[in-house]
Design a protein around this motif. Structure first.
Motif, PDB file in Angstrom:
ATOM      1  N   SER A 119       0.723  -1.070  -0.022  1.00 54.03           N
ATOM      2  CA  SER A 119       0.016   0.005  -0.049  1.00 54.03           C
ATOM      3  C   SER A 119       0.802   1.212   0.115  1.00 54.03           C
ATOM      4  O   SER A 119       0.604   2.291  -0.494  1.00 54.03           O
ATOM      5  N   TYR A 120       1.806   1.191   0.691  1.00 51.28           N
ATOM      6  CA  TYR A 120       3.034   2.442   0.546  1.00 51.28           C
ATOM      7  C   TYR A 120       3.540   2.677  -0.753  1.00 51.28           C
ATOM      8  O   TYR A 120       3.548   3.559  -1.187  1.00 51.28           O
ATOM      9  N   LEU A 121       3.870   1.574  -1.382  1.00 57.67           N
ATOM     10  CA  LEU A 121       4.488   1.636  -2.668  1.00 57.67           C
ATOM     11  C   LEU A 121       3.595   2.272  -3.559  1.00 57.67           C
ATOM     12  O   LEU A 121       3.733   2.836  -4.642  1.00 57.67           O
ATOM     13  N   LYS A 122       2.253   1.719  -3.327  1.00 61.94           N
ATOM     14  CA  LYS A 122       1.138   2.197  -4.577  1.00 61.94           C
ATOM     15  C   LYS A 122       0.968   3.664  -4.312  1.00 61.94           C
ATOM     16  O   LYS A 122       0.590   4.308  -5.357  1.00 61.94           O
ATOM     17  N   ASP A 123       0.894   4.219  -3.269  1.00 56.88           N
ATOM     18  CA  ASP A 123       0.936   5.691  -3.050  1.00 56.88           C
ATOM     19  C   ASP A 123       1.993   6.457  -3.124  1.00 56.88           C
ATOM     20  O   ASP A 123       1.881   7.860  -3.323  1.00 56.88           O
ATOM     21  N   PHE A 124       3.317   5.784  -3.315  1.00 52.11           N
ATOM     22  CA  PHE A 124       4.457   6.687  -3.503  1.00 52.11           C
ATOM     23  C   PHE A 124       4.826   6.958  -4.816  1.00 52.11           C
ATOM     24  O   PHE A 124       5.096   6.175  -5.570  1.00 52.11           O
ATOM     25  N   PRO A 125       4.934   8.250  -4.980  1.00 53.87           N
ATOM     26  CA  PRO A 125       5.136   8.559  -6.775  1.00 53.87           C
ATOM     27  C   PRO A 125       6.713   8.314  -7.066  1.00 53.87           C
ATOM     28  O   PRO A 125       7.403   9.532  -6.717  1.00 53.87           O
ATOM     29  N   ALA A 126       7.093   7.360  -7.129  1.00 51.40           N
ATOM     30  CA  ALA A 126       8.681   6.942  -7.235  1.00 51.40           C
ATOM     31  C   ALA A 126       9.064   6.627  -8.510  1.00 51.40           C
ATOM     32  O   ALA A 126       8.326   5.900  -9.202  1.00 51.40           O
ATOM     33  N   ASP A 127      10.499   6.830  -8.734  1.00 46.39           N
ATOM     34  CA  ASP A 127      10.774   6.160 -10.097  1.00 46.39           C
ATOM     35  C   ASP A 127      12.031   5.004  -9.912  1.00 46.39           C
ATOM     36  O   ASP A 127      12.174   4.173 -10.818  1.00 46.39           O
ATOM     37  N   THR A 128      12.617   5.082  -8.717  1.00 54.27           N
ATOM     38  CA  THR A 128      13.640   3.965  -8.470  1.00 54.27           C
ATOM     39  C   THR A 128      13.390   3.544  -6.985  1.00 54.27           C
ATOM     40  O   THR A 128      12.910   4.223  -6.017  1.00 54.27           O
ATOM     41  N   LEU A 129      14.129   2.482  -7.007  1.00 59.68           N
ATOM     42  CA  LEU A 129      14.006   1.669  -5.786  1.00 59.68           C
ATOM     43  C   LEU A 129      15.406   1.674  -5.371  1.00 59.68           C
ATOM     44  O   LEU A 129      16.154   0.692  -6.103  1.00 59.68           O
ATOM     45  N   LYS A 130      16.036   1.975  -4.141  1.00 64.49           N
ATOM     46  CA  LYS A 130      17.214   1.582  -4.037  1.00 64.49           C
ATOM     47  C   LYS A 130      17.320   0.457  -2.637  1.00 64.49           C
ATOM     48  O   LYS A 130      16.870   0.690  -1.504  1.00 64.49           O
ATOM     49  N   ILE A 131      17.983  -0.691  -3.012  1.00 63.46           N
ATOM     50  CA  ILE A 131      18.068  -1.693  -2.162  1.00 63.46           C
ATOM     51  C   ILE A 131      18.963  -1.256  -1.134  1.00 63.46           C
ATOM     52  O   ILE A 131      20.109  -1.068  -1.475  1.00 63.46           O
ATOM     53  N   ASP A 132      18.637  -1.406   0.116  1.00 59.40           N
ATOM     54  CA  ASP A 132      19.748  -1.081   1.184  1.00 59.40           C
ATOM     55  C   ASP A 132      20.868  -1.917   1.230  1.00 59.40           C
ATOM     56  O   ASP A 132      20.831  -3.178   1.094  1.00 59.40           O
ATOM     57  N   GLN A 133      21.841  -1.290   1.273  1.00 63.08           N
ATOM     58  CA  GLN A 133      23.267  -1.962   1.627  1.00 63.08           C
ATOM     59  C   GLN A 133      23.489  -2.999   2.712  1.00 63.08           C
ATOM     60  O   GLN A 133      24.062  -4.075   2.593  1.00 63.08           O
ATOM     61  N   SER A 134      22.418  -2.866   3.713  1.00 62.48           N
ATOM     62  CA  SER A 134      22.470  -3.999   4.764  1.00 62.48           C
ATOM     63  C   SER A 134      22.212  -5.419   4.085  1.00 62.48           C
ATOM     64  O   SER A 134      22.708  -6.443   4.950  1.00 62.48           O
ATOM     65  N   PHE A 135      21.437  -5.340   3.231  1.00 61.50           N
ATOM     66  CA  PHE A 135      20.745  -6.572   2.602  1.00 61.50           C
ATOM     67  C   PHE A 135      21.848  -6.854   1.349  1.00 61.50           C
ATOM     68  O   PHE A 135      22.252  -8.213   1.288  1.00 61.50           O
ATOM     69  N   VAL A 136      22.566  -6.111   0.705  1.00 58.45           N
ATOM     70  CA  VAL A 136      23.398  -6.233  -0.594  1.00 58.45           C
ATOM     71  C   VAL A 136      24.655  -6.929  -0.155  1.00 58.45           C
ATOM     72  O   VAL A 136      25.197  -7.742  -0.735  1.00 58.45           O
ATOM     73  N   ALA A 155      19.581 -12.990   0.018  1.00 53.13           N
ATOM     74  CA  ALA A 155      19.467 -13.291  -1.231  1.00 53.13           C
ATOM     75  C   ALA A 155      17.939 -13.152  -1.735  1.00 53.13           C
ATOM     76  O   ALA A 155      17.716 -12.557  -2.753  1.00 53.13           O
ATOM     77  N   ILE A 156      17.241 -14.024  -1.029  1.00 56.74           N
ATOM     78  CA  ILE A 156      15.767 -13.919  -1.382  1.00 56.74           C
ATOM     79  C   ILE A 156      15.198 -12.648  -1.252  1.00 56.74           C
ATOM     80  O   ILE A 156      14.553 -11.995  -2.309  1.00 56.74           O
ATOM     81  N   LEU A 157      15.664 -11.828  -0.052  1.00 52.18           N
ATOM     82  CA  LEU A 157      14.856 -10.509  -0.215  1.00 52.18           C
ATOM     83  C   LEU A 157      15.128  -9.462  -1.146  1.00 52.18           C
ATOM     84  O   LEU A 157      14.443  -8.625  -1.834  1.00 52.18           O
ATOM     85  N   VAL A 158      16.454  -9.602  -1.596  1.00 51.84           N
ATOM     86  CA  VAL A 158      17.149  -8.851  -2.974  1.00 51.84           C
ATOM     87  C   VAL A 158      16.386  -9.079  -4.121  1.00 51.84           C
ATOM     88  O   VAL A 158      15.906  -8.346  -4.916  1.00 51.84           O
ATOM     89  N   ARG A 159      16.322 -10.373  -4.350  1.00 53.39           N
ATOM     90  CA  ARG A 159      15.964 -10.957  -5.475  1.00 53.39           C
ATOM     91  C   ARG A 159      14.392 -10.644  -5.569  1.00 53.39           C
ATOM     92  O   ARG A 159      13.849  -9.960  -6.775  1.00 53.39           O
ATOM     93  N   ARG A 160      13.659 -10.804  -4.424  1.00 52.65           N
ATOM     94  CA  ARG A 160      12.304 -10.442  -4.449  1.00 52.65           C
ATOM     95  C   ARG A 160      12.044  -8.743  -4.552  1.00 52.65           C
ATOM     96  O   ARG A 160      11.013  -8.403  -5.233  1.00 52.65           O
ATOM     97  N   THR A 161      12.793  -8.046  -4.015  1.00 50.80           N
ATOM     98  CA  THR A 161      12.705  -6.524  -4.371  1.00 50.80           C
ATOM     99  C   THR A 161      13.058  -6.162  -5.881  1.00 50.80           C
ATOM    100  O   THR A 161      12.292  -5.276  -6.301  1.00 50.80           O
ATOM    101  N   ILE A 162      14.153  -6.898  -6.345  1.00 49.07           N
ATOM    102  CA  ILE A 162      14.342  -6.577  -7.967  1.00 49.07           C
ATOM    103  C   ILE A 162      12.954  -6.989  -8.661  1.00 49.07           C
ATOM    104  O   ILE A 162      12.427  -6.234  -9.407  1.00 49.07           O
ATOM    105  N   GLU A 163      12.588  -8.130  -8.383  1.00 45.30           N
ATOM    106  CA  GLU A 163      11.270  -8.314  -9.289  1.00 45.30           C
ATOM    107  C   GLU A 163      10.164  -7.404  -8.995  1.00 45.30           C
ATOM    108  O   GLU A 163       9.363  -7.138  -9.753  1.00 45.30           O
ATOM    109  N   LEU A 164      10.228  -7.075  -7.801  1.00 43.91           N
ATOM    110  CA  LEU A 164       8.916  -6.144  -7.129  1.00 43.91           C
ATOM    111  C   LEU A 164       8.969  -4.822  -8.153  1.00 43.91           C
ATOM    112  O   LEU A 164       8.214  -4.223  -8.722  1.00 43.91           O
TER     113      LEU A 164
END
Length: 560
Positions: free
Chosen positions: A467-484, A494-503
């Motif tokens: 719901s947050y992403l649906k309302d946020f007018p954004a162009d880019t998602l930056k995956i936090d370095q703590s996961f990367v 790895a699962i979280l990063v892969r799912r974020t890329i797919e999202l």
């Protein structure tokens, strides 16, 4: 000099005169001296007779109305039948002469006594107004400070301790805004009665401010004082009825022990407020003063004061960390990371001063400096790589994107080269705007209409939801370095990063991974379909002076 004279001369004399026996002896000596002066000067028909008024005044001031009248009667006797009218002529006084004189002396003593009573009552009323709260009848801060000074002088045993408890009733602000000042004062009075009922009888409770109370408990250990504070908190758990509504009492308590934490009253009270602001442990109701936290708080205040001057002196600088296209390896821009070149402490990282700036209007000045730096980096980038698609990213706070004037400020900053505005990217952490998303959304939409790109920074560390992403007018998602950074070691990351890329792909957003520190992670991220990479494996943040040379050496388009 005058103050020293008053302190060492009149004050001890007045304290000595407060002793009733010394006062009576003094008055008696004055009567004897008066009798001697009048007799030696010729008798009661001479002007020296008026000396008898001095002992009457002294008696009226010490023993009030009754003392003035009694002294007048004594004066009548002393200057009456035992004192001749004329010593040399041996002429005695007539009865009506000394009786009338005695009446005048008694009336004089009565008037002086009444005046003294009036002055004393006004003085006591003024003292009460200055030292006592009219609502709770508790002493105010000045009286509490004197009590601390007196208590500090009673400590002779090094193992003896006194404790100051500082209570703040945090609910009072809501009561005042909802029901008004009178209701709030009634609420405060009820809280004071609760606290007073739990404190030991020998304790000294004072009102320290609008919704704060200061309690001095003498000759008690911190452990025992903590037990007392627990009882008080339990007592405050019961609601207070306000306009037929049960109102909860939320409070926080700071504890200071002296002489362990000092002996100066003002410093002890300051430390009790500092202790109250410190986060207590999970099972504690009173937070004990911590020297390290207090030093850190004061250092932060000094740093904040220095920050304002640092902005004026251009000590706030911006280092560029490149962003590469994961598929082609070409430069797609950079993120500008703020640094502070402090004259004494050297390079100060942003996590040290940005949170302080966000508590003041200085964050707007830092944002303005970021925008100006972005323009400078844009010109440096275009000089090396003209006609490329790139973005210079700057970090902005929630204060900026909830400020309705921010788009206008941005236009004013780019008024000379509006064509570069679409190359600007604003990185915003989700936690900075999630509470004010409704207010930030139209401003972010206006920024996007201006051509500015919006990136969600540190994605995954805050309140991420669909719901947050649906309302946020954004162009880019930056995956936090703590996961990367742990993506090659942690299957969960790895699962979280892969799912974020797919999202991001499903939402038609670009993805960028920050914190890429080795080729293995870069290859894995590229394989997963991540659009851009940023991290030490590509380059460390660099100053403006190094940015053009780095572009020439690392982007083949500059060498063509």
């Amino acid at each position: 000099m005058k103050r020293r004279f008053d302190r060492f001369t009149f004050s001890p004399m007045i304290r000595l005169y407060n002793n009733p026996w010394i006062a009576i002896l003094t008055i008696a000596v004055c009567f004897v001296l008066s009798w001697i002066i009048v007799r030696e000067s010729g008798g009661t028909k001479f002007a020296h007779l008026h000396v008898v008024y001095f002992p009457v005044v002294l008696a009226a001031f010490r023993f009030r109305v009754l003392g003035g009248i009694v002294a007048g009667l004594v004066g009548m006797i002393v200057m009456g039948p035992i004192m001749p009218l004329d010593v040399l002529a041996g002429e005695p006084q007539e009865l009506d002469n000394w009786v009338s004189r005695g009446v005048y002396l008694c009336l004089f003593g009565l008037v002086i006594g009444l005046l003294h009573d009036t002055i004393l009552s006004h003085q006591q009323e003024l003292f009460r107004i200055m030292n006592y709260d009219p609502v709770t009848n508790l002493p105010l801060f000045e009286a509490f400070r004197r009590k601390i000074s007196a208590a500090a002088q009673t400590i002779n045993d090094p193992n003896d301790q006194h404790v100051i408890l500082n209570f703040e009733i945090t609910t009072a602000v809501d009561i005042r805004t909802s029901f008004g000042n009178d209701a709030c004062e009634d609420f405060i009075k009820a809280c004071a009665n609760r606290i007073k009922s739990i404190l030991p009888e020998e304790s000294y409770l004072a009102r320290g401010g609008h919704a704060t109370f200061l309690a001095l408990i003498e000759h008690v250990t911190p452990q025992e004082a903590g037990r007392i504070s627990n009882l008080i908190v339990c007592s405050l758990q019961y609601p207070v009825m306000m306009r037929s509504l049960p109102m909860r009492i939320d409070s926080r308590i700071g504890m200071v022990v002296f002489p362990d934490h000092g002996t100066q009253p003002d410093d002890l009270v300051r430390k009790s407020f500092a202790a109250m602001l410190q986060t207590p442990s999970k099972f504690s109701t009173a937070s004990v003063f911590n020297e390290h936290d207090d030093t850190m708080r004061r250092d932060n205040l000094k740093l904040l004061a220095d920050l304002g001057q640092a902005i004026e002196r251009k000590e706030i600088v911006f280092y560029a960390q490149p962003k590469l296209c994961a598929r082609t390896g070409l430069v797609r821009g950079c993120e500008l990371l703020v640094r502070w070149k402090h004259g004494e402490e050297g390079m100060i990282p942003p996590d040290r001063f940005i949170p302080l700036a966000e508590k003041s209007r200085l964050i707007y000045d830092i944002t303005s400096a970021s925008i100006e730096a972005a323009r400078t980096y844009m010109m440096a980038t275009e000089a090396v790589l003209p006609d490329i698609d790139y973005h210079i990213a700057i970090n902005v706070s929630g204060w900026d994107v909830t400020d309705s004037d921010f788009p206008s400020r941005l236009k004013a900053a780019f008024k000379d080269d509006m064509k570069r505005l679409p190359y600007l990217e604003l990185e915003i952490t989700e936690t900075s705007v999630i509470e004010d998303l409704g207010e930030a959304k139209p401003i972010l939409a206006e920024l996007r209409d201006m051509g500015v790109h919006i990136a969600i920074d540190d994605f995954g560390t805050g309140f991420s939801s669909f719901s947050y992403l649906k309302d946020f007018p954004a162009d880019t998602l930056k995956i936090d370095q703590s996961f990367v950074r742990e993506v090659m070691q942690s299957s969960t990351d790895a699962i979280l990063v892969r799912r974020t890329i797919e999202l991001s792909k499903d939402l038609n957003l670009k993805s960028i991974a920050e914190g890429v520190e080795d080729k293995e992670a870069a290859d894995w991220l590229t394989k997963q379909g991540c659009d851009m990479l940023q991290g030490y494996w590509i380059a460390k943040p660099m100053p403006l002076s190094e940015w053009p040379d780095w572009l020439k050496q690392n982007d083949p388009r500059a060498q063509a």
